[in-house]
Design a protein around this motif. Structure first.
Motif, PDB file in Angstrom:
ATOM      1  N   SER A 212      12.964 -31.567  29.167  1.00 42.98           N
ATOM      2  CA  SER A 212      13.894 -30.700  28.449  1.00 42.98           C
ATOM      3  C   SER A 212      13.810 -30.994  26.953  1.00 42.98           C
ATOM      4  O   SER A 212      13.684 -32.147  26.549  1.00 42.98           O
ATOM      5  CB  SER A 212      15.326 -30.935  28.956  1.00 42.98           C
ATOM      6  N   THR A 213      13.842 -29.931  26.159  1.00 41.22           N
ATOM      7  CA  THR A 213      13.942 -30.051  24.706  1.00 41.22           C
ATOM      8  C   THR A 213      15.139 -29.220  24.255  1.00 41.22           C
ATOM      9  O   THR A 213      15.338 -28.104  24.743  1.00 41.22           O
ATOM     10  CB  THR A 213      12.677 -29.540  24.000  1.00 41.22           C
ATOM     11  N   GLY A 214      15.928 -29.763  23.354  1.00 43.06           N
ATOM     12  CA  GLY A 214      17.114 -29.033  22.917  1.00 43.06           C
ATOM     13  C   GLY A 214      17.411 -29.223  21.445  1.00 43.06           C
ATOM     14  O   GLY A 214      16.965 -30.195  20.824  1.00 43.06           O
TER      15      GLY A 214
ATOM     16  N   VAL B 285      20.810 -29.356  19.084  1.00 47.66           N
ATOM     17  CA  VAL B 285      22.260 -29.512  19.204  1.00 47.66           C
ATOM     18  C   VAL B 285      22.883 -29.530  17.810  1.00 47.66           C
ATOM     19  O   VAL B 285      22.450 -30.298  16.938  1.00 47.66           O
ATOM     20  CB  VAL B 285      22.625 -30.808  19.957  1.00 47.66           C
TER      21      VAL B 285
ATOM     22  N   TYR C  98      24.903 -26.535  22.007  1.00 48.49           N
ATOM     23  CA  TYR C  98      23.492 -26.402  22.371  1.00 48.49           C
ATOM     24  C   TYR C  98      22.990 -25.034  21.916  1.00 48.49           C
ATOM     25  O   TYR C  98      23.195 -24.025  22.579  1.00 48.49           O
ATOM     26  CB  TYR C  98      23.318 -26.556  23.882  1.00 48.49           C
TER      27      TYR C  98
ATOM     28  N   HIS D 191      19.672 -24.249  21.297  1.00 44.57           N
ATOM     29  CA  HIS D 191      18.416 -23.948  21.981  1.00 44.57           C
ATOM     30  C   HIS D 191      18.221 -24.962  23.099  1.00 44.57           C
ATOM     31  O   HIS D 191      18.584 -26.137  22.945  1.00 44.57           O
ATOM     32  CB  HIS D 191      17.219 -24.029  21.034  1.00 44.57           C
ATOM     33  N   CYS D 192      17.629 -24.519  24.203  1.00 43.07           N
ATOM     34  CA  CYS D 192      17.320 -25.429  25.303  1.00 43.07           C
ATOM     35  C   CYS D 192      16.083 -24.911  26.031  1.00 43.07           C
ATOM     36  O   CYS D 192      16.042 -23.747  26.438  1.00 43.07           O
ATOM     37  CB  CYS D 192      18.498 -25.525  26.268  1.00 43.07           C
TER      38      CYS D 192
ATOM     39  N   LYS E 293      13.178 -25.801  29.135  1.00 46.29           N
ATOM     40  CA  LYS E 293      12.851 -26.611  30.304  1.00 46.29           C
ATOM     41  C   LYS E 293      11.540 -26.137  30.921  1.00 46.29           C
ATOM     42  O   LYS E 293      11.123 -24.993  30.710  1.00 46.29           O
ATOM     43  CB  LYS E 293      13.971 -26.556  31.343  1.00 46.29           C
TER      44      LYS E 293
ATOM     45  N   ARG F  11      21.795 -22.970  33.244  1.00 42.89           N
ATOM     46  CA  ARG F  11      22.078 -21.749  32.488  1.00 42.89           C
ATOM     47  C   ARG F  11      23.264 -20.987  33.066  1.00 42.89           C
ATOM     48  O   ARG F  11      24.260 -20.741  32.388  1.00 42.89           O
ATOM     49  CB  ARG F  11      20.846 -20.847  32.458  1.00 42.89           C
TER      50      ARG F  11
ATOM     51  N   PHE G 269      24.002 -23.522  29.360  1.00 45.65           N
ATOM     52  CA  PHE G 269      22.895 -23.896  28.478  1.00 45.65           C
ATOM     53  C   PHE G 269      21.995 -22.681  28.266  1.00 45.65           C
ATOM     54  O   PHE G 269      21.659 -21.989  29.229  1.00 45.65           O
ATOM     55  CB  PHE G 269      22.074 -25.030  29.092  1.00 45.65           C
TER      56      PHE G 269
ATOM     57  N   ILE H 117      18.945 -21.770  28.386  1.00 47.91           N
ATOM     58  CA  ILE H 117      17.642 -22.292  28.811  1.00 47.91           C
ATOM     59  C   ILE H 117      16.570 -21.202  28.809  1.00 47.91           C
ATOM     60  O   ILE H 117      16.776 -20.097  29.303  1.00 47.91           O
ATOM     61  CB  ILE H 117      17.744 -22.914  30.209  1.00 47.91           C
TER      62      ILE H 117
ATOM     63  N   HIS I 266      28.950 -32.020  24.919  1.00 47.70           N
ATOM     64  CA  HIS I 266      28.317 -30.752  24.612  1.00 47.70           C
ATOM     65  C   HIS I 266      29.342 -29.625  24.699  1.00 47.70           C
ATOM     66  O   HIS I 266      30.211 -29.613  25.578  1.00 47.70           O
ATOM     67  CB  HIS I 266      27.170 -30.479  25.598  1.00 47.70           C
TER      68      HIS I 266
END
Length: 227
Positions: A50-52, A54, A67, A69-70, A72, A82, A87, A89, A136
């Motif tokens: 996962s990259t996010g 915040v 959050y 951007h997210c 996966k 999601r 999120f 995602i 979050h």
């Protein structure tokens, strides 16, 4: 990253969240075990990752990390995050590698391409400024299938820091935003930002339920429910 206030305010403008500080955390994770995540034993391909992005934000009396951007790389992490939690995602190809003290992470999709790197130091994690990222703050939106409107929207607070056991060490970060294949770059607002601090986390991650802070239902849904 230190980011121009105006850029963050543009990202927050369509949301119910308020500006707190001119910073953004860019996070990259891999999960080497996925007990409870999938209905099968995932032993092929890349680790679930996962990259996010915040952003410190506020909703009423609640302050946390929105959050924005997210990304996966596995389907079993998409729907629960999601639809259930809010999120935002999207799918991306994710890679992470650690060699000695050097850690690199890549994120690739048609509308986002970024390389992260960190040289792990010896000191304990201590950000130079107090930039909130947990709990979050999430925006769950369920659209109507009958008309162009949001049927149900909920503001959710979720804190995995209390359910997880993670150790953080400070490091020297670098971020490189690359051209995208589509010509559309949803991370463009971060490109002028300046990396000022990095951390390397390790330990046991555990998910957590969230707390609903606000619920808004469309007139049609309220009519259907008789409220």
């Amino acid at each position: 990253m230190e980011v121009d206030r105006s850029e963050i305010e543009k990202v927050l403008a369509p949301t119910p969240f308020e500006f707190v500080a001119p910073y953004a955390w860019i996070e990259a994770y891999i999960y080497t075990t996925i007990t409870g995540f999938a209905e099968y034993e995932d032993t092929f391909g890349d680790y679930y990752g996962s990259t996010g992005v915040v952003i410190p934000a506020r909703f009423g009396e609640h302050t946390g990390g929105y959050y924005a951007h997210c990304f996966k790389n596995k389907d079993y992490g998409t729907a629960p995050g999601r639809e259930a939690m809010g999120f935002p995602i999207k799918y991306a190809e994710l890679r992470m590698q650690k060699v000695g003290r050097a850690v690199t992470a890549t994120t690739r999709r048609p509308t986002a391409s970024v390389d992260l790197s960190l040289v792990i130091g010896d000191g304990a994690a201590k950000p130079p400024v107090d930039v909130v990222r947990s709990p979050h703050l999430l925006l769950q939106s369920i659209p109507s299938v009958e008309r162009d409107e949001v049927m149900l929207q909920q503001i959710i607070k979720r804190d995995v820091s209390s359910s997880s056991s993670l150790t953080a060490v400070a490091g020297e970060p670098a971020v490189d935003f690359l051209p995208t294949g589509s010509g559309v770059d949803e991370l463009a607002w971060l490109k002028a930002g300046r990396p000022i601090y990095g951390e390397f986390f390790s330990g046991k991650f555990r998910g957590a339920f969230g707390t609903v802070l606000s619920t808004t239902a469309s007139p049609e849904l309220r009519k259907r429910l008789g409220v």
